[in-house]
Design an enzyme around this catalytic site. Structure first.
Site, PDB file in Angstrom:
ATOM      1  N   ASP A   1       1.145  -0.984   0.099  1.00  0.00           N
ATOM      2  CA  ASP A   1       0.276  -0.298  -0.205  1.00  0.00           C
ATOM      3  C   ASP A   1       0.590   1.037  -0.277  1.00  0.00           C
ATOM      4  OD1 ASP A   1      -2.425   1.398  -0.231  1.00  0.00           O
ATOM      5  OD2 ASP A   1      -2.089   1.557   2.159  1.00  0.00           O
TER       6      ASP A   1
ATOM      7  N   GLU B   1      -1.292  -1.642  -4.826  1.00  0.00           N
ATOM      8  CA  GLU B   1      -2.449  -0.527  -5.826  1.00  0.00           C
ATOM      9  C   GLU B   1      -2.145   0.407  -6.315  1.00  0.00           C
ATOM     10  OE1 GLU B   1      -6.111   0.652  -2.395  1.00  0.00           O
ATOM     11  OE2 GLU B   1      -4.195   2.345  -2.052  1.00  0.00           O
TER      12      GLU B   1
ATOM     13  N   ASP C   1      -2.411   0.994   7.435  1.00  0.00           N
ATOM     14  CA  ASP C   1      -1.351   0.712   6.376  1.00  0.00           C
ATOM     15  C   ASP C   1      -1.465  -0.654   5.571  1.00  0.00           C
ATOM     16  OD1 ASP C   1      -1.359   3.574   5.759  1.00  0.00           O
ATOM     17  OD2 ASP C   1      -0.858   4.052   7.693  1.00  0.00           O
TER      18      ASP C   1
END
Length: 174
Positions: free
Chosen positions: A8, A67, A139
């Site tokens: 992420d 992502e 996160d």
């Protein structure tokens, strides 16, 4: 058994999650955050690159899910996010990992069953799927969700699509 790294990305905090995909599902291996502090952007990007490289060296994943950049309200933030993403992708590419990219909606759909899930719902599903007893950092939770999404997508592609891409020396793009 396959080790999968989920990332992420962020210019200040980059979450990571490592899961082991087996015939029975996924198991938790490791997760955490790479914190870059508030230095110059090039210094923070170097920290992201080195941090991801160290995680890869320590755990030995063979594939990574990351992502995609979403269009933020602040274009400067989106650019910095894209640069942090690039640092992580280069670290994975240097290590020879297969790399796949997912939108936030794809990750939420794969983990929580709906693309409109909020962060808390995603975290609870990550905890349930990986049998975690404590909440991970947000996160890190997002990174674990990305790894789970990648595992789910890989399992639907194996053996045909992924094996074909690997044999041809190509990159799998989702």
């Amino acid at each position: 058994m396959t080790l999968i790294l989920g990332i992420d990305p962020g210019s200040r905090i980059t979450g990571y999650g490592v899961v082991r995909q087996t015939a029975r599902g996924c198991e938790y291996v490791a997760s955490g955050c790479i914190r870059t502090g508030s230095g110059e952007l090039h210094e923070r990007l170097q920290i992201v690159f080195r941090g991801v490289s160290e995680i890869i060296a320590q755990h030995g994943p063979v594939t990574m899910g990351i992502e995609r950049v979403f269009m933020a309200r602040n274009p400067d933030s989106a650019l910095k996010l894209g640069q942090a993403r690039g640092a992580a992708i280069v670290a994975a590419a240097e290590a020879g990992l297969e790399i796949a990219e997912y939108s936030a909606t794809q990750v939420k759909q794969a983990v929580a069953g709906t693309g409109g899930a909020n962060k808390e719902q995603v975290m609870l599903m990550v905890m349930h799927l990986l049998k975690l007893t404590q909440k991970p950092q947000i996160d890190a939770s997002d990174a674990l969700a990305i790894a789970l999404c990648h595992a789910h997508t890989r399992s639907s592609l194996v053996p045909h699509g992924l094996a074909t891409a690997r044999r041809r020396g190509g990159r799998l793009r989702l």
